[in-house]
Design an enzyme around this catalytic site. Structure first.
Site, mmCIF file in Angstrom:
data_model
loop_
_atom_site.group_PDB
_atom_site.id
_atom_site.type_symbol
_atom_site.label_atom_id
_atom_site.label_comp_id
_atom_site.label_asym_id
_atom_site.label_seq_id
_atom_site.Cartn_x
_atom_site.Cartn_y
_atom_site.Cartn_z
ATOM 1 C CG MET A 10 -1.912 -1.351 1.193
ATOM 2 S SD MET A 10 -2.588 -1.386 2.658
ATOM 3 C CE MET A 10 -1.410 -2.048 3.860
ATOM 4 C CD GLN A 52 -6.380 4.218 0.764
ATOM 5 O OE1 GLN A 52 -6.024 5.172 -0.217
ATOM 6 N NE2 GLN A 52 -5.701 4.010 1.573
ATOM 7 C CB THR A 83 0.133 2.392 4.318
ATOM 8 O OG1 THR A 83 -0.698 3.556 4.054
ATOM 9 C CG2 THR A 83 -0.352 1.387 5.040
ATOM 10 C CG ASN A 84 2.418 7.569 7.498
ATOM 11 O OD1 ASN A 84 2.904 7.946 8.390
ATOM 12 N ND2 ASN A 84 3.413 7.455 6.325
ATOM 13 C CB THR A 85 -3.541 6.340 4.297
ATOM 14 O OG1 THR A 85 -2.843 7.470 3.757
ATOM 15 C CG2 THR A 85 -5.006 6.526 4.218
ATOM 16 C CB CYS A 197 2.527 9.539 2.195
ATOM 17 S SG CYS A 197 1.745 8.462 0.974
ATOM 18 C CB THR A 198 5.180 4.783 3.241
ATOM 19 O OG1 THR A 198 4.110 4.339 2.491
ATOM 20 C CG2 THR A 198 5.009 4.483 4.898
ATOM 21 C CD GLU A 199 3.392 5.182 -1.183
ATOM 22 O OE1 GLU A 199 3.055 4.008 -1.186
ATOM 23 O OE2 GLU A 199 2.804 5.911 -0.475
#
Length: 238
Positions: A10, A52, A83-85, A197-199
């Protein structure tokens, strides 16, 4: 060494960063041919992303709770949501398993507090920037004030994450816009900015700006290595 459980995919772009960071962290700590003991469940992000944006968080929780139980059954000693979200449904996930859950916001907040940061900017998906599950945890649990970009900037940050970074695209124009937003947050009083956000760390690194950046992927992975190599402290279980 404990086995680290991962809920990934994710997106898989950031999960790859987690895999590298965890293995590099264990190797740095133990040397030689040591690597991390991992149990990874990687979901189909297209399904999660659709839910989401439909606002169907209950359905995402059900998918991830099932995945978390599989990770626990696979022998994991604790769990990370990569993932943060999706920490929006961390309470449901934590309640579905018996192993500890290492919360990304707690790991980040502890690092901020240790560094004396009391007011921080936050970049992430629209969900992370606008909803309270992340900002509220930093404010209520750690006394850290969180600033977010304005509505137009939030829309741009969100779009770049899903349309570019989650698909492996690193666009220089988007990096410039992100750096402008980071500078604006700093001008508003943010002592540092969370790459929430991990990206985002695929696009923006500390070398690009004098504003201190807190890369949640790196921080989360570093804390997980500590947990893997010793008994974890106060694990998040609610």
């Amino acid at each position: 060494m404990k086995t680290i459980g991962l809920l990934g995919g994710m997106s898989w772009e950031s999960t790859a960063s987690y895999y590298r960071a965890l293995n590099e962290g264990v190797k740095a700590a133990l040397g030689g041919l040591h690597s991390a003991k991992l149990c990874l469940y990687s979901v189909d992000f297209a399904t999660i992303e659709r839910l989401q944006h439909e606002g169907n968080w209950q359905a995402t929780a059900e998918i991830l709770c099932e995945a978390a139980r599989s990770v626990e059954a696979g022998g994991a000693d604790f769990l990370m949501i990569c993932t943060n979200t999706m920490h929006k449904v961390a309470p449901e996930i934590g309640a579905s398993i018996t192993i500890p859950l290492l919360h990304i916001a707690d790991a980040t907040a502890q690092r901020l507090a240790a560094d004396g940061i009391r007011r921080v900017g936050l970049l992430g998906t629209r969900f992370t920037m606008e909803q309270d599950f992340y900002k509220g945890r930093l404010a209520e649990g750690f006394g850290i004030e969180v600033l977010v970009p304005d509505a137009e900037q939030r829309a741009l940050v969100h779009e770049v994450i899903y349309a570019e970074l989650c698909q492996g695209q690193v666009v220089e124009a988007s990096r410039r816009r992100y750096l402008e937003i980071i500078a604006a947050l700093h001008e508003r009083g943010a002592e540092a900015v969370i790459l929430g956000c991990t990206e985002i760390a695929l696009l923006v690194q500390q070398a690009h700006t004098p504003v201190p950046l807190y890369d949640t992927t790196a921080i989360h992975a570093e804390e997980a290595v500590k947990w893997a190599l010793q008994v974890p402290p106060n694990a998040y279980q609610s």
